[in-house]
Design a protein around this motif. Sequence first.
Motif, mmCIF file in Angstrom:
data_model
loop_
_atom_site.group_PDB
_atom_site.id
_atom_site.type_symbol
_atom_site.label_atom_id
_atom_site.label_comp_id
_atom_site.label_asym_id
_atom_site.label_seq_id
_atom_site.Cartn_x
_atom_site.Cartn_y
_atom_site.Cartn_z
ATOM 1 N N GLY A 109 0.812 -1.209 0.000
ATOM 2 C CA GLY A 109 0.000 0.000 0.000
ATOM 3 C C GLY A 109 0.843 1.254 0.000
ATOM 4 O O GLY A 109 0.539 2.226 -0.701
ATOM 5 N N THR A 110 1.930 1.239 0.762
ATOM 6 C CA THR A 110 2.790 2.416 0.851
ATOM 7 C C THR A 110 3.453 2.719 -0.481
ATOM 8 O O THR A 110 3.475 3.863 -0.947
ATOM 9 N N VAL A 111 4.002 1.691 -1.144
ATOM 10 C CA VAL A 111 4.680 1.891 -2.426
ATOM 11 C C VAL A 111 3.687 2.355 -3.490
ATOM 12 O O VAL A 111 3.968 3.281 -4.271
ATOM 13 N N ALA A 112 2.516 1.723 -3.538
ATOM 14 C CA ALA A 112 1.535 2.097 -4.553
ATOM 15 C C ALA A 112 1.124 3.558 -4.421
ATOM 16 O O ALA A 112 1.019 4.283 -5.418
ATOM 17 N N LEU A 113 0.925 4.018 -3.189
ATOM 18 C CA LEU A 113 0.499 5.412 -3.000
ATOM 19 C C LEU A 113 1.633 6.385 -3.289
ATOM 20 O O LEU A 113 1.405 7.491 -3.798
ATOM 21 N N GLN A 114 2.868 5.988 -3.004
ATOM 22 C CA GLN A 114 3.976 6.879 -3.320
ATOM 23 C C GLN A 114 4.177 7.001 -4.826
ATOM 24 O O GLN A 114 4.683 8.010 -5.313
ATOM 25 N N LEU A 115 3.784 5.967 -5.573
ATOM 26 C CA LEU A 115 3.809 6.062 -7.032
ATOM 27 C C LEU A 115 2.639 6.882 -7.557
ATOM 28 O O LEU A 115 2.790 7.723 -8.447
ATOM 29 N N ALA A 116 1.454 6.645 -7.007
ATOM 30 C CA ALA A 116 0.239 7.254 -7.538
ATOM 31 C C ALA A 116 0.085 8.715 -7.158
ATOM 32 O O ALA A 116 -0.534 9.489 -7.899
ATOM 33 N N ALA A 117 0.633 9.115 -5.998
ATOM 34 C CA ALA A 117 0.426 10.469 -5.491
ATOM 35 C C ALA A 117 1.748 11.181 -5.289
ATOM 36 O O ALA A 117 2.807 10.553 -5.154
ATOM 37 N N GLY A 118 1.696 12.493 -5.258
ATOM 38 C CA GLY A 118 2.868 13.306 -4.985
ATOM 39 C C GLY A 118 2.523 14.391 -3.993
ATOM 40 O O GLY A 118 1.382 14.487 -3.525
ATOM 41 N N PRO A 119 3.473 15.240 -3.643
ATOM 42 C CA PRO A 119 3.201 16.322 -2.694
ATOM 43 C C PRO A 119 2.029 17.189 -3.127
ATOM 44 O O PRO A 119 1.967 17.652 -4.273
ATOM 45 N N GLY A 120 1.085 17.326 -2.224
ATOM 46 C CA GLY A 120 -0.073 18.170 -2.504
ATOM 47 C C GLY A 120 -1.193 17.491 -3.251
ATOM 48 O O GLY A 120 -2.284 18.061 -3.382
ATOM 49 N N THR A 121 -0.980 16.280 -3.752
ATOM 50 C CA THR A 121 -2.054 15.576 -4.466
ATOM 51 C C THR A 121 -3.173 15.217 -3.498
ATOM 52 O O THR A 121 -2.915 14.640 -2.436
ATOM 53 N N PRO A 122 -4.418 15.528 -3.811
ATOM 54 C CA PRO A 122 -5.499 15.081 -2.919
ATOM 55 C C PRO A 122 -5.708 13.570 -3.041
ATOM 56 O O PRO A 122 -5.830 13.039 -4.152
ATOM 57 N N VAL A 123 -5.682 12.899 -1.914
ATOM 58 C CA VAL A 123 -5.938 11.457 -1.873
ATOM 59 C C VAL A 123 -7.225 11.247 -1.088
ATOM 60 O O VAL A 123 -7.292 11.565 0.104
ATOM 61 N N TYR A 124 -8.248 10.731 -1.753
ATOM 62 C CA TYR A 124 -9.571 10.537 -1.168
ATOM 63 C C TYR A 124 -9.664 9.105 -0.651
ATOM 64 O O TYR A 124 -9.646 8.152 -1.435
ATOM 65 N N LEU A 125 -9.740 8.973 0.670
ATOM 66 C CA LEU A 125 -9.703 7.646 1.301
ATOM 67 C C LEU A 125 -11.027 7.339 1.981
ATOM 68 O O LEU A 125 -11.556 8.156 2.753
ATOM 69 N N ASP A 126 -11.554 6.152 1.708
ATOM 70 C CA ASP A 126 -12.718 5.672 2.443
ATOM 71 C C ASP A 126 -12.381 5.640 3.929
ATOM 72 O O ASP A 126 -11.249 5.341 4.329
ATOM 73 N N GLY A 136 0.782 5.365 3.088
ATOM 74 C CA GLY A 136 1.399 5.681 1.809
ATOM 75 C C GLY A 136 1.095 7.098 1.361
ATOM 76 O O GLY A 136 1.966 7.795 0.824
ATOM 77 N N ALA A 137 -0.148 7.530 1.573
ATOM 78 C CA ALA A 137 -0.514 8.885 1.177
ATOM 79 C C ALA A 137 0.297 9.915 1.961
ATOM 80 O O ALA A 137 0.799 10.904 1.401
ATOM 81 N N ARG A 138 0.445 9.684 3.252
ATOM 82 C CA ARG A 138 1.211 10.626 4.078
ATOM 83 C C ARG A 138 2.691 10.589 3.697
ATOM 84 O O ARG A 138 3.357 11.625 3.666
ATOM 85 N N ALA A 225 -6.180 1.593 -11.535
ATOM 86 C CA ALA A 225 -4.747 1.851 -11.742
ATOM 87 C C ALA A 225 -3.874 0.898 -10.943
ATOM 88 O O ALA A 225 -2.935 0.294 -11.473
ATOM 89 N N PHE A 226 -4.169 0.746 -9.653
ATOM 90 C CA PHE A 226 -3.360 -0.104 -8.781
ATOM 91 C C PHE A 226 -4.268 -0.995 -7.946
ATOM 92 O O PHE A 226 -5.311 -0.559 -7.460
ATOM 93 N N ARG A 227 -3.841 -2.243 -7.809
ATOM 94 C CA ARG A 227 -4.428 -3.143 -6.821
ATOM 95 C C ARG A 227 -3.315 -3.573 -5.875
ATOM 96 O O ARG A 227 -2.210 -3.913 -6.315
ATOM 97 N N THR A 228 -3.604 -3.539 -4.582
ATOM 98 C CA THR A 228 -2.637 -3.981 -3.585
ATOM 99 C C THR A 228 -3.255 -5.108 -2.770
ATOM 100 O O THR A 228 -4.478 -5.282 -2.747
ATOM 101 N N ARG A 238 3.690 -14.382 4.055
ATOM 102 C CA ARG A 238 4.183 -13.099 4.556
ATOM 103 C C ARG A 238 4.736 -12.295 3.375
ATOM 104 O O ARG A 238 5.951 -12.201 3.174
ATOM 105 N N ALA A 239 3.844 -11.742 2.601
ATOM 106 C CA ALA A 239 4.248 -10.990 1.418
ATOM 107 C C ALA A 239 3.121 -10.050 1.039
ATOM 108 O O ALA A 239 1.967 -10.213 1.464
ATOM 109 N N GLY A 240 3.471 -9.058 0.247
ATOM 110 C CA GLY A 240 2.487 -8.145 -0.296
ATOM 111 C C GLY A 240 2.542 -8.179 -1.812
ATOM 112 O O GLY A 240 3.523 -8.627 -2.409
ATOM 113 N N LEU A 241 1.484 -7.703 -2.436
ATOM 114 C CA LEU A 241 1.380 -7.698 -3.896
ATOM 115 C C LEU A 241 0.935 -6.329 -4.366
ATOM 116 O O LEU A 241 0.024 -5.726 -3.785
ATOM 117 N N ILE A 242 1.583 -5.837 -5.404
ATOM 118 C CA ILE A 242 1.122 -4.650 -6.125
ATOM 119 C C ILE A 242 0.891 -5.063 -7.569
ATOM 120 O O ILE A 242 1.782 -5.613 -8.214
#
Length: 385
Positions: A109-126, A136-138, A225-228, A238-242
């Motif tokens: 989740g952290t890597v995907a959000l760092q790719l998808a968003a940048g400084p100041g990008t609004p990230v709308y989270l449920d 990741g957004a932070r 765009a991304f599934r995590t 014990r692994a994650g998927l992007i």
Amino acid sequence: MTSAHQRLGERIRHLRGTVDGRRVRRLAAVGRARRSARSIVLTCGDYLAIGEHPRVVRAMAAGLRAAPEAPAHGAGLPADHPQVLLGARFAGLLAARRGVLCPSGKDAGTVALQLAAGPGTPVYLDALAHPSLWTGARAAGAGTVRFHHNDLADLRRRVEAGGPGVICVDAVYGTDGSVCPLSGLVEIAETHGCLLVVDESHAIGVRGARGEGLVGELGLAGRVAFRTAGLGKAFCARAGLIACDHPAFAGALGASASGPPLPAQEVAGLAAALDVVHADGWRRDRVRAATGRLRGGLAALGFGAVDADTQIIALEIAAEADAVRLRDELAGRDIFSAALFSGMSSSRTLLRLAVHAGLTDDDVDRVLSACKELSDRPAAPAPAR
């Protein structure tokens, strides 16, 4: 008195009554089992009951014996490395452009959000989105905007006010088992020029004809765009998927996700687990059948549950004390559940039951009998102060 958690630790060796995946299949296939005193554990995420499958265990043992020297951190993995090839296999399962494995679901989740968003990008989270998406957004320096759980109208208002950005949701929410309104989310994302990130941790392996998750089940691959996913649920790893379907990001995904390589035995076990998930469609069928039987029985007894068709059944309990009492009295009957309190579940008190493929019809009937007995019993008076 011994606590529910202590009792669970003492009886965990009886989890599903077997360490032989073939015996689980035999019992689940007929839907019945001989009566026994085995524990019924409804607190873990091994939804397909493969955690101790002999094929997975053998693969992990072989991987441990043959483990090559790990590449240095940051050196990257060659294209023919088993971890890279396994990521490509997961991409095939999800019909995605690119699939990459990383150490955990949190990392995914952290890597995907760092790719998808940048400084100041609004990230709308449920409001109930997985914590890794918030992290990741932070970490990306993005601005986080919370919208009401599964409320498309609230999301639309916030996107119209804040502009294009990234929308983050879970396919299936682990807190209460609710399912995101994915088709509506895709429409909002496409209309307003947003990227959509979906955490499939509680859906991959379980949803879809092949275990491809909710996005694939609904035929929306290519529009997210991304599934995590954290693979510690249905795949017991014990692994994650992007998985990435966006052409502008798919090429960069490998380098961005090149954290420490997974241990060889975990890659081998996960590859075997993927084989089992692909081959054993009956496991998904059994989860659906057991879930339907348990949900229907609880509804007939008058229990109110979050409306969903998922393997996570969240009973809505009026008071925390009642949830604790029901959880502990079920534990006294060797039936283990989890109570979630205000602040953890959108100001609700829930008793959470996680259904898995190892449950027989007799197990479900035993849970229902216990719930009927406990719900019919008058509440004990409060102790004198």
